[in-house]
Design a protein around this motif. Structure first.
Motif, PDB file in Angstrom:
ATOM      1  N   LEU A  63       0.815  -1.210   0.000  1.00 11.49           N
ATOM      2  CA  LEU A  63       0.000   0.000   0.000  1.00 11.49           C
ATOM      3  C   LEU A  63       0.852   1.266   0.000  1.00 11.49           C
ATOM      4  N   ILE A  64       1.861   1.317   0.865  1.00 10.30           N
ATOM      5  CA  ILE A  64       2.700   2.515   0.986  1.00 10.30           C
ATOM      6  C   ILE A  64       3.638   2.642  -0.207  1.00 10.30           C
ATOM      7  N   GLY A  65       4.272   1.554  -0.600  1.00  4.79           N
ATOM      8  CA  GLY A  65       5.201   1.605  -1.727  1.00  4.79           C
ATOM      9  C   GLY A  65       4.528   2.016  -3.018  1.00  4.79           C
ATOM     10  N   ARG A  66       3.316   1.524  -3.253  1.00  2.29           N
ATOM     11  CA  ARG A  66       2.596   1.900  -4.476  1.00  2.29           C
ATOM     12  C   ARG A  66       2.241   3.383  -4.468  1.00  2.29           C
ATOM     13  N   SER A  67       1.866   3.901  -3.308  1.00  2.00           N
ATOM     14  CA  SER A  67       1.530   5.316  -3.197  1.00  2.00           C
ATOM     15  C   SER A  67       2.757   6.187  -3.431  1.00  2.00           C
ATOM     16  N   TRP A  68       3.901   5.798  -2.852  1.00  2.00           N
ATOM     17  CA  TRP A  68       5.147   6.510  -3.121  1.00  2.00           C
ATOM     18  C   TRP A  68       5.454   6.516  -4.624  1.00  2.00           C
ATOM     19  N   THR A  69       5.270   5.365  -5.259  1.00  2.00           N
ATOM     20  CA  THR A  69       5.569   5.251  -6.686  1.00  2.00           C
ATOM     21  C   THR A  69       4.759   6.250  -7.497  1.00  2.00           C
ATOM     22  N   ALA A  70       3.475   6.372  -7.197  1.00  2.00           N
ATOM     23  CA  ALA A  70       2.626   7.320  -7.913  1.00  2.00           C
ATOM     24  C   ALA A  70       3.144   8.747  -7.748  1.00  2.00           C
ATOM     25  N   LEU A  71       3.530   9.106  -6.524  1.00  2.00           N
ATOM     26  CA  LEU A  71       4.037  10.452  -6.273  1.00  2.00           C
ATOM     27  C   LEU A  71       5.331  10.707  -7.037  1.00  2.00           C
ATOM     28  N   PHE A  72       6.259   9.759  -7.000  1.00  2.00           N
ATOM     29  CA  PHE A  72       7.545   9.946  -7.670  1.00  2.00           C
ATOM     30  C   PHE A  72       7.371  10.047  -9.186  1.00  2.00           C
ATOM     31  N   LEU A  73       6.492   9.227  -9.737  1.00  4.51           N
ATOM     32  CA  LEU A  73       6.227   9.324 -11.178  1.00  4.51           C
ATOM     33  C   LEU A  73       5.632  10.685 -11.528  1.00  4.51           C
ATOM     34  N   ALA A  74       4.717  11.163 -10.694  1.00  4.22           N
ATOM     35  CA  ALA A  74       4.107  12.467 -10.956  1.00  4.22           C
ATOM     36  C   ALA A  74       5.133  13.581 -10.917  1.00  4.22           C
ATOM     37  N   ALA A  75       6.167  13.404 -10.088  1.00  3.29           N
ATOM     38  CA  ALA A  75       7.219  14.419  -9.974  1.00  3.29           C
ATOM     39  C   ALA A  75       8.223  14.347 -11.113  1.00  3.29           C
ATOM     40  N   GLY A  76       8.009  13.448 -12.063  1.00  2.00           N
ATOM     41  CA  GLY A  76       8.888  13.364 -13.218  1.00  2.00           C
ATOM     42  C   GLY A  76      10.064  12.444 -13.043  1.00  2.00           C
ATOM     43  N   LYS A  77      10.033  11.611 -12.023  1.00  3.10           N
ATOM     44  CA  LYS A  77      11.117  10.661 -11.798  1.00  3.10           C
ATOM     45  C   LYS A  77      10.867   9.373 -12.566  1.00  3.10           C
ATOM     46  N   SER A  78      11.943   8.695 -12.925  1.00  4.16           N
ATOM     47  CA  SER A  78      11.801   7.320 -13.375  1.00  4.16           C
ATOM     48  C   SER A  78      11.878   6.446 -12.133  1.00  4.16           C
ATOM     49  N   VAL A  79      11.037   5.450 -12.065  1.00  4.54           N
ATOM     50  CA  VAL A  79      10.903   4.673 -10.842  1.00  4.54           C
ATOM     51  C   VAL A  79      11.088   3.193 -11.139  1.00  4.54           C
ATOM     52  N   ALA A  80      11.975   2.566 -10.365  1.00  4.56           N
ATOM     53  CA  ALA A  80      12.159   1.121 -10.423  1.00  4.56           C
ATOM     54  C   ALA A  80      11.620   0.535  -9.125  1.00  4.56           C
ATOM     55  N   VAL A  81      10.660  -0.364  -9.237  1.00  2.25           N
ATOM     56  CA  VAL A  81      10.013  -0.964  -8.080  1.00  2.25           C
ATOM     57  C   VAL A  81      10.467  -2.412  -7.949  1.00  2.25           C
ATOM     58  N   HIS A  82      10.780  -2.797  -6.713  1.00  2.00           N
ATOM     59  CA  HIS A  82      11.064  -4.212  -6.458  1.00  2.00           C
ATOM     60  C   HIS A  82      10.086  -4.738  -5.422  1.00  2.00           C
ATOM     61  N   ASP A  83       9.480  -5.880  -5.757  1.00  3.46           N
ATOM     62  CA  ASP A  83       8.647  -6.629  -4.818  1.00  3.46           C
ATOM     63  C   ASP A  83       8.524  -8.030  -5.376  1.00  3.46           C
ATOM     64  N   PRO A  84       8.686  -9.058  -4.546  1.00  2.00           N
ATOM     65  CA  PRO A  84       8.633 -10.430  -5.076  1.00  2.00           C
ATOM     66  C   PRO A  84       7.239 -10.887  -5.493  1.00  2.00           C
ATOM     67  N   ASP A  85       6.222 -10.152  -5.135  1.00  2.00           N
ATOM     68  CA  ASP A  85       4.855 -10.530  -5.501  1.00  2.00           C
ATOM     69  C   ASP A  85       4.672 -10.394  -7.012  1.00  2.00           C
ATOM     70  N   PRO A  86       4.278 -11.468  -7.721  1.00  2.00           N
ATOM     71  CA  PRO A  86       4.117 -11.384  -9.178  1.00  2.00           C
ATOM     72  C   PRO A  86       3.001 -10.443  -9.622  1.00  2.00           C
ATOM     73  N   ALA A  87       2.114 -10.070  -8.702  1.00  2.00           N
ATOM     74  CA  ALA A  87       1.017  -9.159  -9.046  1.00  2.00           C
ATOM     75  C   ALA A  87       1.414  -7.698  -8.890  1.00  2.00           C
ATOM     76  N   THR A  88       2.675  -7.432  -8.538  1.00  3.14           N
ATOM     77  CA  THR A  88       3.099  -6.070  -8.220  1.00  3.14           C
ATOM     78  C   THR A  88       2.876  -5.100  -9.377  1.00  3.14           C
ATOM     79  N   GLU A  89       3.290  -5.489 -10.576  1.00  4.13           N
ATOM     80  CA  GLU A  89       3.191  -4.568 -11.708  1.00  4.13           C
ATOM     81  C   GLU A  89       1.753  -4.112 -11.935  1.00  4.13           C
ATOM     82  N   ALA A  90       0.822  -5.041 -11.943  1.00  2.08           N
ATOM     83  CA  ALA A  90      -0.585  -4.693 -12.169  1.00  2.08           C
ATOM     84  C   ALA A  90      -1.119  -3.818 -11.044  1.00  2.08           C
ATOM     85  N   ARG A  91      -0.743  -4.131  -9.802  1.00  2.00           N
ATOM     86  CA  ARG A  91      -1.242  -3.371  -8.662  1.00  2.00           C
ATOM     87  C   ARG A  91      -0.674  -1.958  -8.641  1.00  2.00           C
TER      88      ARG A  91
END
Length: 335
Positions: free
Chosen positions: A25-53
């Motif tokens: 929940l927190i990591g996905r929210s951070w990702t949205a903020l960083f993308l909005a700020a114009g950053k490129s974002v690399a996310v790591h999570d072992p859950d295979p559903a991470t990309e869709a979520r």
């Protein structure tokens, strides 16, 4: 998309790369903020559903980010990758936000894996709320560029980040972390001494403790106590903190007059505050108190209503959070 080669990661127009470790929940929210700020974002999570979520969260958050003036770019999937290996996620990153589950052994193992892959100037921040900086530092050989960077849920919407370093933190690292957060629209405070729960969590824990005590004592229902906060002092707290508000309550005499007038009353109230525990009976009473009024929209509907109202409150009280934070820090620097 899943990658293992850090060279495959996107480069944002602003040149900033950020790694998000943990796709909850927190990591996905951070990702949205960083993308909005114009950053490129690399996310790591072992859950295979991470990309869709993550993509679902970014899509849902984008209207809010746009309304607050925080979406500086178009939402582009090209700026987001999901990495199988945490080392691939952090390589080349200017900033790493770690938000994996709060299990100390799990965090220490992650730090051990990523430390050799970090750039010489990369700052790593943990979103941890229940663990202390000292406990977290145990996972590092050299924790000089590691800080606490605790947000409030949801991070893409609530401006506050609590930042903390200590004697093992390198010179200027806390300030660098604060500047980074402010550059993406956050408002920061510095936690200057280690205590469980940091600052804001302790404040809300104190209020919730008394709310639970009032329920247990039959003073009011769960719903009425929540209403007392949201329709009463909660509105004032969205504008100013409690000490500044009580300063206004003293009229021309300010806080000194307020304390002279109401000091005895506060001392009496403090002496009468309760000390409940979240035991099984208390939790059941609280859950029943919420469910008795019913919520036809469920958790997601409630969260959507929260975000809609918070968007209006944040827009009204903070304007563009980055501008507010920068102005506030300039004032501090001048004094």
């Amino acid at each position: 998309m899943s990658v293992s080669d850090p060279g495959d990661r996107p480069r944002s127009a602003s040149g900033g790369r950020v790694a998000v470790l943990g796709g909850g929940l927190i990591g996905r929210s951070w990702t949205a903020l960083f993308l909005a700020a114009g950053k490129s974002v690399a996310v790591h999570d072992p859950d295979p559903a991470t990309e869709a979520r993550v993509k679902e969260t970014v899509e849902a958050a984008w209207p809010v980010l746009t309304a607050l003036g925080l979406a500086r770019t178009e939402a582009a999937e090209a700026e987001l990758v999901v990495c199988d290996d945490p080392r691939a996620a952090v390589e080349g990153a200017e900033f790493v936000q770690e938000s994996i589950p709060e299990r100390i052994a799990l965090k220490h193992e992650l730090y051990r894996i990523i430390e050799p892959a970090l750039g010489a100037d990369t700052v790593v921040a943990s979103s941890a709320s229940g663990l202390t900086l000292g406990e977290l530092q145990g996972g590092w050989r050299r924790p000089t560029r590691f800080v606490l960077g605790h947000p409030f849920n949801p991070p893409h919407l609530i401006p506050l980040v609590e930042v903390m370093g200590n004697e093992r933190t390198g010179p200027g690292v806390v300030e660098r972390a604060r500047r980074f957060y402010e550059s993406v629209g956050k408002v920061t405070i510095e936690v200057r001494r280690e205590v469980p729960g940091h600052v804001a969590n302790r404040l809300q824990a104190a209020l919730w403790r008394e709310a639970i005590h009032l329920v247990n004592e039959g003073v009011a229902t769960v719903r009425d106590i929540d209403t007392a906060v949201s329709s009463g002092p909660g509105l004032r707290w969205a504008v100013m903190g409690p000490t500044e508000l009580f300063h206004l309550g003293g009229d021309d005499g300010g806080l000194a007059t307020f304390c002279a007038r109401y000091g005895d009353s506060f001392n009496r109230w403090w002496d009468d505050l309760g000390r409940p525990r979240l035991d099984e009976a208390t939790v059941a009473r609280l859950v029943e108190g919420l469910s008795s009024a019913g919520d036809p929209d469920g958790i997601r509907g409630l969260a959507a209503r929260r975000d809609s109202l918070l968007t209006a409150v944040v827009a009204a009280t903070h304007g563009h959070p980055a501008a507010s934070a920068s102005a506030s820090r300039r004032t501090e620097d001048d004094t």
